[in-house]
Design a protein around this motif. Structure first.
Motif, mmCIF file in Angstrom:
data_model
loop_
_atom_site.group_PDB
_atom_site.id
_atom_site.type_symbol
_atom_site.label_atom_id
_atom_site.label_comp_id
_atom_site.label_asym_id
_atom_site.label_seq_id
_atom_site.Cartn_x
_atom_site.Cartn_y
_atom_site.Cartn_z
ATOM 1 N N TYR A 5 0.967 -1.341 -0.213
ATOM 2 C CA TYR A 5 -0.305 0.181 0.186
ATOM 3 C C TYR A 5 0.638 0.924 -0.073
ATOM 4 C CZ TYR A 5 -3.320 -3.626 1.869
ATOM 5 O OH TYR A 5 -3.922 -4.965 1.550
ATOM 6 N N ILE A 6 0.768 1.580 -1.355
ATOM 7 C CA ILE A 6 1.655 3.506 -1.101
ATOM 8 C C ILE A 6 2.057 4.508 -1.197
ATOM 9 C CG2 ILE A 6 3.473 1.500 -2.693
ATOM 10 C CD1 ILE A 6 2.926 3.503 -4.915
ATOM 11 N N GLY A 7 2.027 5.304 -0.575
ATOM 12 C CA GLY A 7 1.618 6.607 -0.421
ATOM 13 C C GLY A 7 2.665 8.045 -0.137
ATOM 14 N N LYS A 8 2.357 9.358 0.393
ATOM 15 C CA LYS A 8 3.194 10.486 0.080
ATOM 16 C C LYS A 8 4.317 9.601 1.362
ATOM 17 C CE LYS A 8 4.996 13.962 -1.949
ATOM 18 N NZ LYS A 8 4.945 13.868 -3.302
ATOM 19 N N HIS A 9 5.463 9.461 1.243
ATOM 20 C CA HIS A 9 6.476 9.086 2.623
ATOM 21 C C HIS A 9 5.725 8.516 3.503
ATOM 22 C CE1 HIS A 9 8.015 13.501 1.183
ATOM 23 N NE2 HIS A 9 8.881 12.610 0.536
ATOM 24 N N LYS A 10 4.923 7.391 2.805
ATOM 25 C CA LYS A 10 4.567 6.377 3.874
ATOM 26 C C LYS A 10 3.757 5.237 2.786
ATOM 27 C CE LYS A 10 3.108 9.533 7.436
ATOM 28 N NZ LYS A 10 1.485 9.927 7.918
ATOM 29 N N ASP A 30 10.717 9.832 6.931
ATOM 30 C CA ASP A 30 11.155 11.283 6.798
ATOM 31 C C ASP A 30 12.141 12.099 6.236
ATOM 32 O OD1 ASP A 30 12.614 13.755 7.770
ATOM 33 O OD2 ASP A 30 12.354 13.468 10.232
ATOM 34 N N VAL A 31 12.462 12.414 4.967
ATOM 35 C CA VAL A 31 13.286 12.208 3.897
ATOM 36 C C VAL A 31 14.194 13.262 4.335
ATOM 37 C CG1 VAL A 31 12.241 11.534 2.146
ATOM 38 C CG2 VAL A 31 11.819 14.564 3.173
ATOM 39 N N SER A 32 14.500 14.491 5.663
ATOM 40 C CA SER A 32 14.995 14.961 6.468
ATOM 41 C C SER A 32 16.131 14.395 6.990
ATOM 42 C CB SER A 32 14.378 15.956 7.254
ATOM 43 O OG SER A 32 13.785 16.021 8.121
ATOM 44 N N LYS A 33 16.223 13.705 7.158
ATOM 45 C CA LYS A 33 16.658 12.325 8.060
ATOM 46 C C LYS A 33 17.603 11.661 7.410
ATOM 47 C CE LYS A 33 14.710 12.816 12.857
ATOM 48 N NZ LYS A 33 14.100 12.117 12.821
ATOM 49 N N GLU A 34 17.751 11.849 5.780
ATOM 50 C CA GLU A 34 18.190 10.804 5.047
ATOM 51 C C GLU A 34 19.684 11.159 4.703
ATOM 52 O OE1 GLU A 34 16.312 10.161 1.630
ATOM 53 O OE2 GLU A 34 18.227 9.064 0.250
ATOM 54 N N LEU A 165 6.693 7.280 -3.151
ATOM 55 C CA LEU A 165 5.651 8.480 -4.529
ATOM 56 C C LEU A 165 6.864 9.486 -4.566
ATOM 57 C CD1 LEU A 165 2.426 7.902 -3.626
ATOM 58 C CD2 LEU A 165 3.469 6.898 -5.467
ATOM 59 N N ASP A 166 8.106 9.168 -3.931
ATOM 60 C CA ASP A 166 9.249 10.334 -3.903
ATOM 61 C C ASP A 166 10.139 11.039 -4.716
ATOM 62 O OD1 ASP A 166 10.627 12.477 -2.816
ATOM 63 O OD2 ASP A 166 11.841 10.881 -1.308
#
Ligand SMILES: Cc1cc2nc3c(=O)[nH]c(=O)nc-3n(C[C@H](O)[C@H](O)[C@H](O)COP(=O)(O)OP(=O)(O)OC[C@H]3O[C@@H](n4cnc5c(N)ncnc54)[C@H](O)[C@@H]3O)c2cc1C
Length: 216
Positions: A5-10, A30-34, A165-166
């Motif tokens: 099940y895909i969603g925005k950043h989850k 949390d893309v800021s932590k990548e 969905l990134d």
């Protein structure tokens, strides 16, 4: 049947492991932590179920049922290795997650570790293998396994982005937005299936033959 099940950043991945057990993984990115160090949190720790459910409010009923059915949900940071330039250093070799620890998105980490071991064992069992040939074996192991391990690592990172969905093209869509055209979603589904194909279609046998040929 496995479901994603895909969603925005989850995203949520679920698949049966027996007649009565389903394994469920829910990912919150949390893309800021990548690219930042994960610190001390490297093991599973408990998560309050309400916190987990709150993160997936509004998702389809199937997801709600799956998450509510978890007995004792645990959380774990997603860690990975920065692609290495070498898997061997003189007589020292690294294999498995130490060499190419990858996010779990393609379920490929253990398979890659087994392939490392298979190639290494094949080289060590070669008729010309001696103590003196260890540096040569280490170099062949590196030359054969590093490109494949690093490729699998990169593929796993990119697959995680797809499931989240990134993409720059999808930046305009936010969580809860149901205006994404069906054609885009269908194209993503096709891409996801294609991007996973290597996991069961690739064979290590060609690499083994190449490795043994380099020993001759
Ligand atoms: C949530 C999640 C889901 C995953 N799903 C899949 C999947 O579906 N399919 C798949 O193929 N892979 C999956 N993986 C990845 C897979 O688990 C790893 O790629 C695989 O376990 C790596 O094997 P390894 O032997 O390299 O490392 P590990 O399995 O981590 O083994 C290393 C061992 O070394 C021990 N150790 C560490 N330090 C020392 C020390 N100093 N002295 C002695 N022993 C030590 C550790 O205790 C451990 O037992 C998943 C990973 C995670 C986190």
């Amino acid at each position: 049947m496995p479901m994603m099940y895909i969603g925005k950043h989850k995203h949520v991945v679920a698949y049966p492991v027996s007649r009565s057990l389903i394994t469920v993984s829910a990912y919150i990115s949390d893309v800021s932590k990548e690219g930042t160090p994960c610190g001390e949190i490297t093991a599973f720790s408990p998560i309050v179920k309400e916190e987990l459910l709150a993160a997936f409010t509004g998702w389809e009923p199937e997801v709600q049922v799956l998450l509510r059915s978890m007995n004792e949900p645990m959380k774990l940071p997603i860690t990975r290795v920065v692609p290495l330039e070498r898997y061997s250093f003189g007589r020292v070799l690294i294999a498995g997650d130490a060499a190419h620890g990858m996010p779990p998105h393609q379920g490929a980490g253990a398979g890659q570790a087994i392939e490392d071991a298979y190639i290494l064992a094949s080289l060590l069992c070669h008729t010309s293998s001696t103590r003196e040939s260890i540096p040569k074996i280490a170099k062949i192991y590196n030359d054969i396994r590093r490109p494949e391990g690093n490729r699998a690592l990169q593929a796993s990172i990119e697959f995680g982005r797809l499931l989240d969905l990134d993409f720059p093209d999808l930046e305009g869509y936010k969580e809860g937005d149901d205006s994404m055209p069906l054609e885009i979603l269908e194209a993503l589904g096709r891409k996801a299936s294609k991007d996973l194909e290597w996991v069961w279609k690739n064979s290590v046998e060609g690499d083994k033959r190449r490795a043994l040929h380099m020993m001759d």
